[in-house]
Design an enzyme around this catalytic site. Structure first.
Site, short mmCIF file in Angstrom:
data_model
loop_
_atom_site.label_atom_id
_atom_site.label_comp_id
_atom_site.label_asym_id
_atom_site.label_seq_id
_atom_site.Cartn_x
_atom_site.Cartn_y
_atom_site.Cartn_z
N GLY A 98 0.82 -1.21 0.00
CA GLY A 98 0.00 0.00 0.00
C GLY A 98 0.85 1.26 0.00
N ASP A 99 1.87 1.29 0.85
CA ASP A 99 2.76 2.44 0.89
C ASP A 99 3.46 2.65 -0.44
OD1 ASP A 99 2.60 3.44 3.61
OD2 ASP A 99 3.51 1.57 4.23
N MET A 100 3.92 1.55 -1.03
CA MET A 100 4.68 1.68 -2.28
C MET A 100 3.79 2.07 -3.46
SD MET A 100 7.70 -1.13 -1.94
CE MET A 100 6.63 -2.49 -1.46
N GLY A 140 3.49 5.63 -3.16
CA GLY A 140 4.71 6.26 -3.63
C GLY A 140 4.78 6.35 -5.14
#
Length: 395
Positions: free
Chosen positions: A172-174, A177
Site C-alpha cells: 500500500g505504501d509503495m 509512492g
C-alpha cells in the site's frame, strides 16, 4: 561534465523530502533513481525510523539502504524557527516538496502550501497520507496496511477458507509512492505551461483502489463481490501453480484460447483444445478445477526442466516462483543488470534492485545507498550559503 543529452532524465530536478518511513520516501527514491537531487530533511535528535527497520547488518538497516539511496541527508528541527527557515531556504531553490505527515502537521510547522508557494510560486507540494487531505477520515492515522484493507486489496489476498492474508512487502505504501511520483511529474509538466506550482494529493487507500480493476463496477452493476480465491482467478483457466515430478512448483498461465492450444500440444493432448469442454475461455473457466487436475497430471509426470523446456518450445508462459536466491543466480537478471551492486562504506557492497523504468537515452542509476544521519549537512548548508545575499542572516 555530463553531456546534457545523456544526463539522467530528472537531473535538473531538486526535491525536498520531509516525509519518513515508506510512502513519501519511496516516491523520492523513484525520483532520485531517475536523477533528481533529493535532499532528505530529518530531525536532528532522531532520524527516519526506517534507519532501524527490517534486517539490520553491522548496525545498518538494509531497508534504509534501499529507500534512501541517492538522497542527500540533512538535519533540521521543523518545530523551531531556525528549522523552518532552513526548509524555506531549500524550497526557494527547489522544484518539489514531498511530505507524508498526517494532514495538518505541515501547517503546524508553519510550512503549509501557502507559505511554501509564497517562498517559491513554482513549487509543487506532493502530499501523501492515509486518507487524503480532506474528507471525514483525513485526520486519522493511516498506515499502508490500513490503506490496503480500505482500498479493497487485502480482502482478496489469501485462501477462501481463512481470514485475509497480507502481502510480504508494504504494498500500500509503495503504490502510494508510485502514484505520488506520477502525480509529481504531471504537476511539473503542467508547470511548464503555467509557471505555477500546485498541490498533489495522494492517499494510500485510493492508490490501492486504483489497482482493483473493475471490482467496484462488477458489484455496482453486476452485484458480484470478488472473493479470495487462493492461487487462481475464478473463471480464468488454466492459470495456476502446478507441481512437477521434482516437487517444485511452477506457475503456468495458458488461459487465452491460442495459448491453451499450444499448452495442449505440449502436453501431447491436442484434443483438449478442440473439445467443447475446453475450447473457449468461458468453457475452461466453468471447468477450472477439473482442467487443473489434467494439467497437473502432466506436470507431475515430468521433471521441472522438462516442463520448462516443453512449454518454452511451445511458447506457453511458465515460470518458477522466485525468492531472492533465484534472482541473484538467474542469467536473465544478470544479462539485464536487474540487480546492481552498490558500494557502501560499512557493508562493502550491497546488491539491490536496479532502476526501473529504463530510458534509452537518459537512464537513471543508483548513485549511492542510504547515507548516515546528517551526512550532507555541511555540504548542503555551504551550498545554500554560496547562494545567499551577503546581507541575509545565515541559517
Amino acid at each position: 561534465m555530463t553531456n546534457p543529452e545523456s544526463a539522467p532524465a530528472l537531473s535538473s530536478l531538486r526535491v525536498i523530502e520531509l516525509g519518513q518511513l515508506i510512502a513519501g520516501p519511496f516516491c523520492c527514491q523513484l525520483l532520485a533513481d531517475l536523477g533528481a537531487d533529493v535532499i532528505k530533511v530529518e530531525q536532528p535528535d532522531v532520524g527516519d525510523p526506517m534507519r532501524s527497520w527490517g534486517v539490520v547488518h553491522d548496525e545498518k538497516s538494509l531497508s534504509w539502504n534501499v529507500i534512501a539511496r541517492g538522497k542527500r541527508c540533512v538535519t533540521a528541527d521543523l518545530r523551531t524557527p531556525d528549522g523552518r527557515d532552513f526548509v524555506l531556504e531549500l524550497v526557494r531553490q527547489a522544484d518539489v516538496v514531498v511530505e507524508n505527515f498526517r494532514p495538518g502537521t505541515l501547517e503546524r510547522f508553519g510550512l503549509g502550501y501557502e507559505v511554501l508557494s509564497e517562498a517559491n510560486p513554482k513549487i509543487v507540494l506532493t502530499r501523501v497520507s492515509g486518507y487524503g487531505q480532506d474528507g471525514p477520515y483525513s485526520s486519522r492515522a493511516g498506515y499502508g496496511s490500513i490503506g490496503e484493507a480500505m482500498g479493497g486489496l487485502r480482502y482478496l489476498v489469501g485462501d477462501p477458507d481463512r481470514a485475509p492474508s497480507r502481502f510480504g512487502v508494504s504494498l500500500g505504501d509503495m503504490l502510494a509512492g508510485v502514484h505520488a511520483a506520477i502525480g509529481t511529474l504531471a504537476a511539473l509538466r503542467a508547470r511548464d505551461t503555467t509557471s505555477v506550482g500546485q498541490v498533489v494529493d495522494v492517499s494510500i487507500y485510493e492508490s490501492v483502489l486504483a489497482m482493483t480493476e473493475a471490482l467496484v463496477s462488477d458489484y455496482a452493476i453486476g452485484g458480484i463481490t470478488h472473493e479470495r480465491s487462493g492461487a487462481i482467478l475464478p473463471g480464468v483457466a488454466p492459470s495456476n501453480v502446478y507441481e512437477t515430478a521434482d516437487g517444485e512448483l511452477l506457475l503456468i498461465a495458458a488461459n487465452q484460447d491460442s495459448v491453451f492450444g499450444r499448452l495442449a500440444a505440449a502436453m501431447g493432448r491436442p484434443e483438449l483444445a478442440a473439445s467443447d469442454e475446453y475450447a473457449t475461455h468461458i468453457a475452461r473457466g466453468a471447468r477450472q478445477a477439473e482442467l487443473d487436475v489434467e494439467v497437473e497430471k502432466w506436470t507431475r509426470s515430468l521433471s521441472t526442466e522438462d516442463v520448462l523446456n516443453a512449454l518454452d518450445e511451445h511458447s506457453v508462459p511458465v515460470g518458477r516462483i522466485y525468492v531472492a536466491r533465484d534472482m541473484l543466480a538467474d542469467e536473465h537478471f544478470k544479462a539485464r543488470n536487474s540487480i546492481v551492486d552498490v558500494p557502501d562504506d560499512i557493508l562493502g557492497s550491497v546488491p539491490m534492485q536496479a532502476v526501473t523504468p529504463r530510458l534509452s537515452k537518459n537512464p537513471g542509476s543508483v548513485r549511492w545507498g542510504g547515507s548516515e544521519h546528517g551526512a550532507h549537512d555541511t555540504e548542503v548548508r555551504e551550498w545554500l550559503a554560496s547562494l545567499r545575499d551577503p546581507a541575509e542572516p545565515s541559517v
